[in-house]
Design a protein around this motif. Structure first.
Motif, short mmCIF file in Angstrom:
data_model
loop_
_atom_site.label_atom_id
_atom_site.label_comp_id
_atom_site.label_asym_id
_atom_site.label_seq_id
_atom_site.Cartn_x
_atom_site.Cartn_y
_atom_site.Cartn_z
N TYR A 1 0.84 -1.19 0.00
CA TYR A 1 0.00 0.00 0.00
C TYR A 1 0.88 1.24 0.00
CZ TYR A 1 -3.50 3.43 1.35
OH TYR A 1 -4.33 4.52 1.38
N VAL A 2 0.53 2.23 -0.86
CA VAL A 2 1.22 3.50 -0.91
C VAL A 2 0.32 4.53 -0.27
CG1 VAL A 2 2.22 5.27 -2.40
CG2 VAL A 2 2.40 2.85 -3.04
N ARG A 3 0.81 5.20 0.79
CA ARG A 3 0.01 6.21 1.48
C ARG A 3 -0.15 7.45 0.61
NH1 ARG A 3 2.66 6.73 7.30
NH2 ARG A 3 1.44 8.62 7.13
N PRO A 4 -1.23 8.22 0.82
CA PRO A 4 -1.40 9.47 0.07
C PRO A 4 -0.23 10.41 0.34
CG PRO A 4 -3.38 8.95 1.31
CD PRO A 4 -2.33 7.98 1.73
N HIS A 5 0.24 11.08 -0.70
CA HIS A 5 1.36 12.01 -0.56
C HIS A 5 1.34 13.02 -1.69
CE1 HIS A 5 2.77 8.86 -3.30
NE2 HIS A 5 3.60 9.76 -3.80
N THR A 6 2.26 13.99 -1.62
CA THR A 6 2.40 15.00 -2.66
C THR A 6 3.75 14.79 -3.31
OG1 THR A 6 1.10 16.54 -1.33
CG2 THR A 6 2.40 17.47 -3.11
N ARG A 7 3.79 14.80 -4.64
CA ARG A 7 5.06 14.61 -5.33
C ARG A 7 5.27 15.73 -6.33
NH1 ARG A 7 4.46 13.11 -10.56
NH2 ARG A 7 2.53 12.08 -11.13
N ARG A 8 6.54 15.89 -6.73
CA ARG A 8 6.87 16.90 -7.73
C ARG A 8 6.44 16.42 -9.10
NH1 ARG A 8 12.86 19.16 -7.39
NH2 ARG A 8 13.31 16.98 -7.13
N VAL A 9 6.00 17.35 -9.93
CA VAL A 9 5.60 17.02 -11.29
C VAL A 9 6.85 16.93 -12.14
CG1 VAL A 9 4.26 17.78 -13.28
CG2 VAL A 9 3.41 18.18 -10.98
N LYS A 10 6.96 15.87 -12.93
CA LYS A 10 8.12 15.71 -13.81
C LYS A 10 8.02 16.70 -14.96
CE LYS A 10 8.80 10.85 -12.88
NZ LYS A 10 8.85 9.51 -13.44
N GLY A 11 9.17 17.11 -15.46
CA GLY A 11 9.20 18.02 -16.60
C GLY A 11 10.46 18.85 -16.55
N PRO A 12 10.68 19.64 -17.59
CA PRO A 12 11.89 20.46 -17.61
C PRO A 12 11.87 21.51 -16.52
CG PRO A 12 10.48 20.97 -19.48
CD PRO A 12 9.87 19.81 -18.76
N SER A 13 13.05 21.87 -16.07
CA SER A 13 13.17 22.90 -15.04
C SER A 13 12.77 24.25 -15.61
CB SER A 13 14.61 22.98 -14.53
OG SER A 13 15.46 23.39 -15.59
N THR A 14 12.61 25.23 -14.75
CA THR A 14 12.21 26.56 -15.20
C THR A 14 13.23 27.14 -16.16
OG1 THR A 14 11.14 26.89 -13.07
CG2 THR A 14 11.52 28.84 -14.40
N SER A 15 14.51 26.97 -15.87
CA SER A 15 15.55 27.51 -16.77
C SER A 15 15.52 26.79 -18.12
CB SER A 15 16.93 27.40 -16.13
OG SER A 15 17.22 26.05 -15.83
N ALA A 16 15.26 25.49 -18.11
CA ALA A 16 15.18 24.76 -19.37
C ALA A 16 13.99 25.21 -20.19
CB ALA A 16 15.11 23.26 -19.11
N ARG A 17 12.85 25.46 -19.53
CA ARG A 17 11.68 25.96 -20.25
C ARG A 17 11.96 27.32 -20.87
NH1 ARG A 17 8.48 23.77 -15.81
NH2 ARG A 17 8.67 25.81 -14.84
N GLU A 18 12.63 28.18 -20.13
CA GLU A 18 12.98 29.50 -20.66
C GLU A 18 13.90 29.38 -21.86
OE1 GLU A 18 11.96 32.57 -19.86
OE2 GLU A 18 10.53 31.64 -18.50
N ALA A 19 14.86 28.47 -21.80
CA ALA A 19 15.78 28.29 -22.92
C ALA A 19 15.04 27.77 -24.15
CB ALA A 19 16.89 27.33 -22.53
N MET A 20 14.11 26.84 -23.95
CA MET A 20 13.34 26.31 -25.08
C MET A 20 12.48 27.40 -25.71
SD MET A 20 12.14 22.46 -24.09
CE MET A 20 11.49 22.83 -22.48
N ARG A 21 11.91 28.25 -24.88
CA ARG A 21 11.05 29.30 -25.40
C ARG A 21 11.86 30.30 -26.21
NH1 ARG A 21 7.14 31.74 -21.24
NH2 ARG A 21 8.97 31.25 -20.04
N ARG A 22 13.08 30.59 -25.77
CA ARG A 22 13.92 31.56 -26.47
C ARG A 22 14.49 31.01 -27.77
NH1 ARG A 22 18.13 32.37 -22.61
NH2 ARG A 22 16.93 31.30 -21.04
#
Length: 97
Positions: A14-35
């Motif tokens: 059994y896995v207890r309810p929890h909060t996890r980080r959403v996977k995806g590029p970091s903020t700096s990587a998103r900024e670089a892709m946008r530019r």
């Protein structure tokens, strides 16, 4: 952050309810892709033909344009010459006993 509800794994634990980080590029990587986004060239559609609206399997298909494959484009472009050759062969070729 995403909330995960409690659940059972395949192995039965059994896995207890929890909060996890959403996977995806970091903020700096998103900024670089946008530019660095460069507009892509649109592909050349090649030979196309118009398709009239019709019913297929009980559903209406709206009128649209579709791409013609290379062998079909050649066949439709040179179909008149091919027909002329067959007619000439039928007239002069004979083929009898």
């Amino acid at each position: 952050m995403a909330h995960v509800r409690g659940h059972y794994r395949k192995n039965g634990s059994y896995v207890r309810p929890h909060t996890r980080r959403v996977k995806g590029p970091s903020t700096s990587a998103r900024e670089a892709m946008r530019r660095t986004t460069v507009p892509r060239p649109r592909p050349d559609p090649g030979a196309t033909t118009h398709v009239r609206g019709h019913y297929r399997n009980g559903h209406y298909v709206r009128p649209h344009r579709r791409r013609i494959s290379a062998p079909l484009a050649v066949a439709t472009g040179g179909g008149g010459l091919l027909l002329l050759i067959f007619v000439l062969l039928a007239l002069f070729g004979g083929g009898g006993a």
